[in-house]
Design a protein around this motif. Structure first.
Motif, mmCIF file in Angstrom:
data_model
loop_
_atom_site.group_PDB
_atom_site.id
_atom_site.type_symbol
_atom_site.label_atom_id
_atom_site.label_comp_id
_atom_site.label_asym_id
_atom_site.label_seq_id
_atom_site.Cartn_x
_atom_site.Cartn_y
_atom_site.Cartn_z
ATOM 1 N N CYS A 10 14.070 30.027 0.219
ATOM 2 C CA CYS A 10 12.730 30.454 0.613
ATOM 3 C C CYS A 10 12.678 31.950 0.742
ATOM 4 O O CYS A 10 12.126 32.504 1.657
ATOM 5 N N CYS A 17 11.586 26.469 7.668
ATOM 6 C CA CYS A 17 11.391 25.409 6.686
ATOM 7 C C CYS A 17 12.448 24.330 6.857
ATOM 8 O O CYS A 17 12.160 23.147 6.826
ATOM 9 N N HIS A 86 3.301 28.050 -1.359
ATOM 10 C CA HIS A 86 4.608 27.628 -1.879
ATOM 11 C C HIS A 86 4.572 26.191 -2.384
ATOM 12 O O HIS A 86 3.834 25.362 -1.860
ATOM 13 N N MET A 97 11.954 25.926 -2.275
ATOM 14 C CA MET A 97 10.587 26.417 -2.152
ATOM 15 C C MET A 97 10.432 27.656 -3.012
ATOM 16 O O MET A 97 11.333 28.473 -3.093
ATOM 17 N N HIS A 120 2.645 24.074 0.523
ATOM 18 C CA HIS A 120 2.302 24.549 1.858
ATOM 19 C C HIS A 120 1.890 26.014 1.817
ATOM 20 O O HIS A 120 2.175 26.722 0.855
ATOM 21 N N MET A 122 2.764 29.415 3.300
ATOM 22 C CA MET A 122 3.922 29.988 3.990
ATOM 23 C C MET A 122 3.513 31.272 4.683
ATOM 24 O O MET A 122 3.037 32.213 4.037
#
Ligand code: CU
Length: 185
Positions: A10, A17, A86, A97, A120, A122
């Motif tokens: 990420c 996460c 993401h 991600m 999602h 982020m």
């Protein structure tokens, strides 16, 4: 329940996460709808973050009632230095991600759910931890429909869904009525 230590890529903000996927907790929830143009946003929510977390994920359900495709990107949030859309995919047993290039497409008539383990919002470089019961305002931009501020109620740390007793078989509450009034202030 298995407690899986998810690995995520990420862009250096893995902590939240990973935690969010691994932890289980009950969540309070309120429901609000946000509409702009042909776009309908329902059940926005996010989660409280543990101390020191540098990022958080926010979720919602988006429906495109129009006749042209639209694309979602994230402009800014009041709680983070940056925000991005993401995707999350399982690759070789590892959750990964990455930012959605060019925005998340929502086709005409399509409903896209941003949820744990999937797409999602982020929130990167959090300015402070997110606390349960608060609301986080995020500016979203739809290429065609325009820009809208959406408020995300903050559920418990590690909540798997808004208003759900979290766990493997997560139950999404459909009723926007009394059942969801579980907030403790
Ligand atoms: Cu992410």
């Amino acid at each position: 329940m298995t407690n899986i230590a998810w690995k995520t890529a990420c862009y250096g903000v893995t902590a939240v996460c990973a935690l969010a996927l691994a932890q289980l907790a009950a969540a309070p929830a309120r429901a609000a709808n946000f509409d702009i143009g042909a776009i309908d946003i329902t059940q926005p929510w996010t989660r409280a973050t543990p101390k020191g977390a540098s990022s958080a994920a926010a979720y919602m359900t988006i429906t495109n009632n129009g006749s042209t495709p639209d694309r979602l990107s994230c402009v800014s949030s009041e709680v983070s230095g940056e925000c991005q859309i993401h995707s999350m995919t399982m690759e070789g047993g590892v959750m990964k991600m990455r930012p959605v290039e060019g925005g998340l497409e929502i086709k005409p008539g399509e409903t896209v759910m941003l949820k744990p383990g999937g797409f999602h919002v982020m929130l990167v470089n959090l300015k402070h931890p997110l606390e349960q019961g608060q609301e986080v305002k995020v500016m979203l931009k739809f290429e065609h429909a325009g820009t809208i501020a959406v408020e995300y109620p903050v559920a418990a740390i590690g909540a798997a869904a808004p208003g759900a007793a979290a766990g493997g078989g997560t139950m999404m509450m459909q009723d926007h009525g009394g059942m969801m009034q579980m907030d403790k202030h």
